[in-house]
Design a protein around this motif. Structure first.
Motif, PDB file in Angstrom:
ATOM      1  N   HIS A   1     -16.928  -1.830  -1.590  1.00  0.00           N
ATOM      2  CA  HIS A   1     -17.371  -2.857  -2.396  1.00  0.00           C
ATOM      3  C   HIS A   1     -17.121  -3.331  -3.677  1.00  0.00           C
ATOM      4  O   HIS A   1     -16.940  -2.095  -4.468  1.00  0.00           O
ATOM      5  CB  HIS A   1     -19.109  -2.888  -2.233  1.00  0.00           C
ATOM      6  CG  HIS A   1     -19.762  -2.639  -1.014  1.00  0.00           C
ATOM      7  ND1 HIS A   1     -19.883  -4.227  -0.381  1.00  0.00           N
ATOM      8  CD2 HIS A   1     -20.082  -2.095   0.033  1.00  0.00           C
ATOM      9  CE1 HIS A   1     -20.421  -4.082   0.975  1.00  0.00           C
ATOM     10  NE2 HIS A   1     -20.651  -2.822   0.927  1.00  0.00           N
ATOM     11  N   ILE A   2     -17.136  -4.433  -4.229  1.00  0.00           N
ATOM     12  CA  ILE A   2     -16.583  -4.625  -5.726  1.00  0.00           C
ATOM     13  C   ILE A   2     -17.883  -4.679  -6.477  1.00  0.00           C
ATOM     14  O   ILE A   2     -18.086  -4.361  -7.592  1.00  0.00           O
ATOM     15  CB  ILE A   2     -15.737  -5.703  -5.420  1.00  0.00           C
ATOM     16  CG1 ILE A   2     -14.363  -5.212  -5.110  1.00  0.00           C
ATOM     17  CG2 ILE A   2     -15.490  -6.006  -6.753  1.00  0.00           C
ATOM     18  CD1 ILE A   2     -13.328  -6.470  -4.835  1.00  0.00           C
ATOM     19  N   ALA A   3     -18.812  -5.728  -5.904  1.00  0.00           N
ATOM     20  CA  ALA A   3     -20.012  -6.188  -6.767  1.00  0.00           C
ATOM     21  C   ALA A   3     -20.974  -5.747  -6.189  1.00  0.00           C
ATOM     22  O   ALA A   3     -21.564  -6.121  -4.972  1.00  0.00           O
ATOM     23  CB  ALA A   3     -20.021  -7.697  -7.047  1.00  0.00           C
TER      24      ALA A   3
ATOM     25  N   ARG B   1     -10.074  -9.650  -2.365  1.00  0.00           N
ATOM     26  CA  ARG B   1      -8.918  -9.364  -2.968  1.00  0.00           C
ATOM     27  C   ARG B   1      -7.814 -10.619  -2.498  1.00  0.00           C
ATOM     28  O   ARG B   1      -7.466 -10.660  -1.496  1.00  0.00           O
ATOM     29  CB  ARG B   1      -8.393  -7.919  -3.060  1.00  0.00           C
ATOM     30  CG  ARG B   1      -9.305  -7.119  -3.646  1.00  0.00           C
ATOM     31  CD  ARG B   1      -8.936  -5.622  -3.163  1.00  0.00           C
ATOM     32  NE  ARG B   1      -9.792  -4.524  -3.527  1.00  0.00           N
ATOM     33  CZ  ARG B   1     -11.002  -4.256  -2.814  1.00  0.00           C
ATOM     34  NH1 ARG B   1     -11.029  -4.798  -1.745  1.00  0.00           N
ATOM     35  NH2 ARG B   1     -11.856  -3.107  -3.113  1.00  0.00           N
ATOM     36  N   ASP B   2      -7.207 -10.932  -3.544  1.00  0.00           N
ATOM     37  CA  ASP B   2      -6.001 -11.782  -3.193  1.00  0.00           C
ATOM     38  C   ASP B   2      -4.935 -10.956  -2.419  1.00  0.00           C
ATOM     39  O   ASP B   2      -4.719  -9.828  -2.844  1.00  0.00           O
ATOM     40  CB  ASP B   2      -5.226 -12.402  -4.758  1.00  0.00           C
ATOM     41  CG  ASP B   2      -4.182 -13.534  -4.154  1.00  0.00           C
ATOM     42  OD1 ASP B   2      -3.025 -13.122  -3.834  1.00  0.00           O
ATOM     43  OD2 ASP B   2      -4.280 -14.693  -4.458  1.00  0.00           O
TER      44      ASP B   2
ATOM     45  N   LEU C   1     -11.896  -1.807   4.000  1.00  0.00           N
ATOM     46  CA  LEU C   1     -11.370  -2.751   2.779  1.00  0.00           C
ATOM     47  C   LEU C   1     -11.823  -4.165   3.208  1.00  0.00           C
ATOM     48  O   LEU C   1     -11.634  -4.734   4.259  1.00  0.00           O
ATOM     49  CB  LEU C   1      -9.993  -2.663   2.518  1.00  0.00           C
ATOM     50  CG  LEU C   1      -9.646  -3.300   1.178  1.00  0.00           C
ATOM     51  CD1 LEU C   1     -10.102  -2.291  -0.033  1.00  0.00           C
ATOM     52  CD2 LEU C   1      -8.175  -3.681   1.058  1.00  0.00           C
ATOM     53  N   ILE C   2     -12.721  -4.927   2.391  1.00  0.00           N
ATOM     54  CA  ILE C   2     -13.291  -6.323   2.620  1.00  0.00           C
ATOM     55  C   ILE C   2     -12.136  -7.129   2.195  1.00  0.00           C
ATOM     56  O   ILE C   2     -11.929  -7.344   1.045  1.00  0.00           O
ATOM     57  CB  ILE C   2     -14.771  -6.442   2.161  1.00  0.00           C
ATOM     58  CG1 ILE C   2     -15.465  -5.471   2.283  1.00  0.00           C
ATOM     59  CG2 ILE C   2     -15.047  -8.051   2.424  1.00  0.00           C
ATOM     60  CD1 ILE C   2     -16.828  -5.407   1.632  1.00  0.00           C
ATOM     61  N   LEU C   3     -11.377  -7.617   3.135  1.00  0.00           N
ATOM     62  CA  LEU C   3     -10.196  -8.245   2.990  1.00  0.00           C
ATOM     63  C   LEU C   3     -10.442  -9.628   1.973  1.00  0.00           C
ATOM     64  O   LEU C   3      -9.563  -9.931   1.213  1.00  0.00           O
ATOM     65  CB  LEU C   3      -9.377  -8.750   4.282  1.00  0.00           C
ATOM     66  CG  LEU C   3      -8.119  -8.776   3.904  1.00  0.00           C
ATOM     67  CD1 LEU C   3      -7.103  -7.630   3.712  1.00  0.00           C
ATOM     68  CD2 LEU C   3      -7.287  -9.135   5.245  1.00  0.00           C
TER      69      LEU C   3
ATOM     70  N   ALA D   1      -1.479  -6.318  -1.133  1.00  0.00           N
ATOM     71  CA  ALA D   1      -0.253  -5.907  -0.845  1.00  0.00           C
ATOM     72  C   ALA D   1       0.478  -4.967  -1.584  1.00  0.00           C
ATOM     73  O   ALA D   1       1.162  -3.977  -1.210  1.00  0.00           O
ATOM     74  CB  ALA D   1       0.850  -7.138  -0.264  1.00  0.00           C
ATOM     75  N   ARG D   2       0.566  -5.477  -2.759  1.00  0.00           N
ATOM     76  CA  ARG D   2       1.002  -4.653  -3.914  1.00  0.00           C
ATOM     77  C   ARG D   2       0.282  -3.418  -3.950  1.00  0.00           C
ATOM     78  O   ARG D   2       1.204  -2.009  -4.252  1.00  0.00           O
ATOM     79  CB  ARG D   2       0.964  -5.336  -5.219  1.00  0.00           C
ATOM     80  CG  ARG D   2       1.436  -4.463  -6.614  1.00  0.00           C
ATOM     81  CD  ARG D   2       3.009  -4.454  -6.632  1.00  0.00           C
ATOM     82  NE  ARG D   2       3.631  -5.815  -6.495  1.00  0.00           N
ATOM     83  CZ  ARG D   2       4.770  -5.902  -6.470  1.00  0.00           C
ATOM     84  NH1 ARG D   2       5.627  -5.069  -6.031  1.00  0.00           N
ATOM     85  NH2 ARG D   2       5.468  -7.227  -6.487  1.00  0.00           N
ATOM     86  N   VAL D   3      -0.988  -3.045  -4.271  1.00  0.00           N
ATOM     87  CA  VAL D   3      -1.645  -1.851  -4.178  1.00  0.00           C
ATOM     88  C   VAL D   3      -1.427  -0.975  -3.134  1.00  0.00           C
ATOM     89  O   VAL D   3      -1.330   0.160  -3.334  1.00  0.00           O
ATOM     90  CB  VAL D   3      -3.141  -2.344  -4.552  1.00  0.00           C
ATOM     91  CG1 VAL D   3      -3.886  -0.858  -4.548  1.00  0.00           C
ATOM     92  CG2 VAL D   3      -3.104  -2.899  -5.895  1.00  0.00           C
ATOM     93  N   THR D   4      -1.489  -1.549  -1.914  1.00  0.00           N
ATOM     94  CA  THR D   4      -1.424  -0.703  -0.518  1.00  0.00           C
ATOM     95  C   THR D   4       0.100  -0.080  -0.478  1.00  0.00           C
ATOM     96  O   THR D   4       0.197   0.820   0.013  1.00  0.00           O
ATOM     97  CB  THR D   4      -1.897  -1.294   0.665  1.00  0.00           C
ATOM     98  OG1 THR D   4      -1.255  -2.697   0.670  1.00  0.00           O
ATOM     99  CG2 THR D   4      -3.327  -1.810   0.473  1.00  0.00           C
ATOM    100  N   ALA D   5       1.029  -1.197  -0.729  1.00  0.00           N
ATOM    101  CA  ALA D   5       2.316  -0.421  -0.729  1.00  0.00           C
ATOM    102  C   ALA D   5       2.604   0.536  -1.765  1.00  0.00           C
ATOM    103  O   ALA D   5       3.332   1.657  -1.238  1.00  0.00           O
ATOM    104  CB  ALA D   5       3.504  -1.673  -1.182  1.00  0.00           C
ATOM    105  N   ASN D   6       2.025   0.496  -2.927  1.00  0.00           N
ATOM    106  CA  ASN D   6       2.394   1.573  -3.847  1.00  0.00           C
ATOM    107  C   ASN D   6       1.609   2.692  -3.470  1.00  0.00           C
ATOM    108  O   ASN D   6       1.970   3.808  -3.698  1.00  0.00           O
ATOM    109  CB  ASN D   6       1.836   1.067  -5.047  1.00  0.00           C
ATOM    110  CG  ASN D   6       2.813   0.271  -6.052  1.00  0.00           C
ATOM    111  OD1 ASN D   6       3.328   0.681  -7.009  1.00  0.00           O
ATOM    112  ND2 ASN D   6       3.076  -0.900  -5.812  1.00  0.00           N
ATOM    113  N   LEU D   7       0.342   2.511  -2.801  1.00  0.00           N
ATOM    114  CA  LEU D   7      -0.657   3.518  -2.479  1.00  0.00           C
ATOM    115  C   LEU D   7       0.147   4.217  -1.277  1.00  0.00           C
ATOM    116  O   LEU D   7       0.184   5.748  -1.296  1.00  0.00           O
ATOM    117  CB  LEU D   7      -1.978   3.217  -2.193  1.00  0.00           C
ATOM    118  CG  LEU D   7      -2.942   4.311  -1.774  1.00  0.00           C
ATOM    119  CD1 LEU D   7      -3.191   5.395  -2.646  1.00  0.00           C
ATOM    120  CD2 LEU D   7      -4.409   3.641  -1.455  1.00  0.00           C
TER     121      LEU D   7
END
Length: 301
Positions: A39-41, A83-84, A78-80, A89-95
């Protein structure tokens, strides 16, 4: 079957140390996977079930990746729409690279209307947004320079490196019990990730619907990863009042055998599933998991 555990990353007993201790405990017990919620908020509807503090899962998983060795790490879910897809894509590829290819990405459409409003995302569109974001993610994970044109997201000539370490991408679990979620899993996912359902429902409704959706999509039938409670008791719980993973060890052993017969590939155990267990200490979670560990060993490959 393979087994994992949902690690609480929310509530007054949550902390980096508590999460790390629980993940390392699961790793020491030989479990395959540890997952976090998203969750974010933390609006009032979220806080009623997932009280603050709430640790954001992707940053927490990156931190955990550097402090563990073998256990896979993931999101449930993850609540798709939050997030843009360029960011996801960027964060998950890095992770995936930071974890040496140990990421499992579970996704869902979300349910908290107040949270959607706080993030200025149209709640009624969340299913369509999710489908479009999934299509965009597949493009971003598979192409060195990616372009996509859609209703909710568009981008052109975006350089994507580093791509995920796992090829073609991290395993993609699609969460949800609804017919739409099952169709989404068949079209986009590797694994369908239902929550809190009985073996009887899986056999009579869920699995036939999944096979039919895969046939319609002309894709292989996804594997199934069931998220279910973890609650070991000293006296039996009536079958009408429980889900797989709840009850005495003999009851749970029967559950696991039934799930294996149904061909369930993964079982994610959630020690905080029931309302009375929402705020129990992490030590209690680990005690229940340790009690069940000998049963898990007999069903692991």
């Amino acid at each position: 079957m393979r087994f994992g555990v949902n690690i609480p990353n929310y509530g007054p007993t949550a902390s980096p140390d508590a999460m790390l201790t629980s993940v390392r405990h699961a790793e020491d017990l030989g479990l395959d996977l540890a997952m976090l919620s998203d969750h974010i908020a933390v609006t009032s509807d979220v806080a009623a079930q997932y009280p603050a503090p709430f640790y954001e899962p992707l940053t927490a998983l990156a931190w955990l990746a550097g402090r563990t060795e073998r256990i896979r790490l993931g999101t449930t879910v993850l609540i798709l729409p939050y997030r843009d897809p360029l960011l996801t894509a960027r964060v998950t590829a890095n992770l995936d690279r930071y974890s040496a290819g140990r990421l499992v990405l579970g996704i869902g459409i979300g349910w908290a209307e107040e949270e959607f409003a706080a993030l200025k995302i149209p709640y009624a569109e969340r299913g369509r947004i999710t489908d479009e974001y999934l299509a965009a993610l597949h493009t971003l994970w598979s192409e060195d320079v990616a372009s996509f044109e859609g209703t909710h997201t568009s981008f052109h000539n975006v350089h994507t490196a580093p791509r995920p370490l796992q090829s073609p991408r991290p395993p993609l679990w699609i969460g949800g019990n609804s017919p739409a979620a099952i169709r989404r899993a068949a079209r986009h996912g590797d694994t369908w990730h239902p929550l809190g359902v009985t073996p009887q429902w899986l056999e009579k409704q869920g699995l036939p619907a999944l096979r039919a959706a895969a046939e319609e999509a002309a894709r292989p039938t996804p594997t199934v990863a069931l998220r279910t409670p973890l609650r070991v008791t000293t006296t039996p719980i009536p079958d009408a009042d429980r889900l797989p993973g709840e009850g005495t060890l003999p009851q749970i052993e029967t559950d696991l055998a039934t799930l294996a017969t149904l061909g369930i590939a993964h079982v994610l155990l959630d020690p905080r599933y029931r309302e009375p267990t929402r705020l129990q200490p992490p030590e209690t979670d680990r005690t229940h998991l340790e009690a069940m560990a000998p049963l898990l060993t007999t069903h692991q490959p």
